[in-house]
Design a protein around this motif. Structure first.
Motif, PDB file in Angstrom:
ATOM      1  N   GLU A   5     102.461  61.880 -20.298  1.00  0.00           N
ATOM      2  CA  GLU A   5     102.877  62.991 -21.140  1.00  0.00           C
ATOM      3  C   GLU A   5     102.578  64.273 -20.380  1.00  0.00           C
ATOM      4  N   TYR A   6     103.560  65.127 -20.296  1.00  0.00           N
ATOM      5  CA  TYR A   6     103.389  66.388 -19.593  1.00  0.00           C
ATOM      6  C   TYR A   6     103.150  67.490 -20.597  1.00  0.00           C
ATOM      7  N   ARG A   7     102.231  68.347 -20.295  1.00  0.00           N
ATOM      8  CA  ARG A   7     101.852  69.448 -21.182  1.00  0.00           C
ATOM      9  C   ARG A   7     102.084  70.776 -20.481  1.00  0.00           C
ATOM     10  N   ASN A   8     102.218  71.802 -21.286  1.00  0.00           N
ATOM     11  CA  ASN A   8     102.383  73.152 -20.745  1.00  0.00           C
ATOM     12  C   ASN A   8     101.133  73.594 -20.013  1.00  0.00           C
ATOM     13  N   CYS A  12     101.832  79.486 -20.631  1.00  0.00           N
ATOM     14  CA  CYS A  12     103.100  79.104 -21.256  1.00  0.00           C
ATOM     15  C   CYS A  12     103.059  79.466 -22.730  1.00  0.00           C
ATOM     16  N   PRO A  13     104.216  79.773 -23.303  1.00  0.00           N
ATOM     17  CA  PRO A  13     104.241  80.034 -24.741  1.00  0.00           C
ATOM     18  C   PRO A  13     103.926  78.738 -25.491  1.00  0.00           C
ATOM     19  N   ALA A  14     103.549  78.876 -26.740  1.00  0.00           N
ATOM     20  CA  ALA A  14     103.269  77.696 -27.565  1.00  0.00           C
ATOM     21  C   ALA A  14     104.517  76.822 -27.616  1.00  0.00           C
ATOM     22  N   ALA A  15     104.298  75.515 -27.723  1.00  0.00           N
ATOM     23  CA  ALA A  15     105.420  74.583 -27.801  1.00  0.00           C
ATOM     24  C   ALA A  15     106.291  74.939 -28.999  1.00  0.00           C
TER      25      ALA A  15
END
Length: 93
Positions: A5-8, A12-15
């Motif tokens: 799983e790739y995360r910001n 980065c702005p919130a998802a």
């Protein structure tokens, strides 16, 4: 094997939650039996190298194919957290 799983990353702005959110980066690509591995490699590369991978939304375009469900399952199993949409239709000609 399942992709990570790739995360910001930081900064980065919130998802975002909706497909029409202007904070998303939309990527359209084809999905068919002949180029499944290439499409999955492109998805993997984009997610791995993007600093804000949670902001990517994929639009898969596929022709009507008896194997379409298998293609879709392969993508879903390989990338369980992928934010995407699939559009299928008939062949052109």
């Amino acid at each position: 094997m399942e992709a990570l799983e790739y995360r910001n990353g930081e900064g980065c702005p919130a998802a975002v939650v909706g497909v029409c959110d202007p904070g998303l980066v939309h990527i359209a690509m084809t999905l068919d039996t002949h180029y499944l591995h290439e499409s999955m490699a492109a998805v993997y590369s984009l997610l791995k190298h993007a600093s804000c991978s949670e902001s990517i939304f994929f639009h898969f375009l596929a022709v009507e194919d008896p194997k379409l469900e298998l293609l879709w399952r392969a993508v879903a199993v390989s990338f369980p957290s992928l934010r995407c949409w699939i559009r299928h239709g008939t062949t052109m000609g």
